[in-house]
Design an enzyme around this catalytic site. Structure first.
Site, PDB file in Angstrom:
ATOM      1  N   LEU A   1       0.912  -1.134  -0.014  1.00  0.00           N
ATOM      2  CA  LEU A   1       0.264   0.337  -0.161  1.00  0.00           C
ATOM      3  C   LEU A   1       0.641   1.320   0.135  1.00  0.00           C
ATOM      4  O   LEU A   1       1.995   1.411   0.308  1.00  0.00           O
ATOM      5  CB  LEU A   1      -0.791   0.157   1.673  1.00  0.00           C
ATOM      6  N   ASP A   2       0.731   2.278  -0.939  1.00  0.00           N
ATOM      7  CA  ASP A   2       0.838   3.530  -0.449  1.00  0.00           C
ATOM      8  C   ASP A   2       1.358   3.689   0.337  1.00  0.00           C
ATOM      9  O   ASP A   2      -0.148   3.534   1.500  1.00  0.00           O
ATOM     10  CB  ASP A   2       0.576   4.492  -1.600  1.00  0.00           C
TER      11      ASP A   2
END
Length: 211
Positions: free
Chosen positions: A48-49
């Site tokens: 995930l960013d």
């Protein structure tokens, strides 16, 4: 036994970088393993960013990692996302089938003919005044895929300063990994883990009216 699933909070970096060596999610997982007496490597399964929130999976051993990696390859590991985007999408659902590759600036990804095949499926959950609430499913796992695809069709995620514009309503991109579903390595049954929408995204929705 084989898998650890975490609800990542926004602004949390997943793994150490050249400039950041502590206070990452991987550091926290390592501390957790040590505190419960597990001698384990950090095996990240999904990503995930930094500014995105929601479910993220780690494998506790090589068997669990191989088991989940195999499901990612054959499409039986399913991740769903929730996003709030600019504009009212007219179609109730659809597919975004656009190849993605790195841009010349070395920072962003972009739609390009010589990119890798990339497919995102979306469903409109609600239409708001000037925005839409979407459920999305990744059929491929390219870097920034959802953000790039939504911007490419003219509906960038609210607050996404890299692929859209900053927002005074939320201080990050309004993107949340809401669930992950996979086959248990122990029982063979399907397992689904859900992460509730974080407060900054629920607050964002309250600022719009349904139409």
């Amino acid at each position: 036994r084989d898998v650890l699933v975490i609800n990542k909070q926004p602004f949390t970096i997943v793994h150490p970088t050249k400039n950041i060596s502590s206070m990452t999610l991987s550091n926290g997982v390592a501390y957790y393993f040590k505190s419960v007496g597990l001698k384990r490597k950090i095996r990240l399964v999904s990503r995930l960013d930094r500014d995105s929130s929601g479910v993220i999976a780690f494998a506790k051993n090589s068997y669990g990692h191989q088991h989940l990696a195999r499901q990612m390859e054959n499409g039986t590991l399913i991740k769903n996302y929730i996003a709030v985007v600019e504009g009212a999408i007219q179609s109730n659902n659809g597919k975004i089938d656009l190849s993605i590759g790195p841009s010349d600036d070395g920072i962003r990804q972009e739609v390009r003919k010589d990119g890798l095949p990339s497919l995102t499926i979306f469903e409109v959950l609600d239409r708001l005044e000037g925005a839409s609430l979407l459920k999305l499913m990744l059929m491929t796992g390219r870097t920034h895929q959802i953000r790039v695809h939504l911007a490419a069709i003219g509906y960038p995620i609210i607050g996404d300063s890299l692929y859209g514009t900053e927002s005074n309503r939320i201080n990050r991109q309004a993107l949340h990994a809401s669930s992950i579903e996979f086959e248990s390595s122990e029982t063979g049954e399907r397992v689904q883990v859900n992460a509730p929408l974080p407060s900054d995204m629920t607050d964002l929705l309250y600022q719009f009216k349904s139409i």
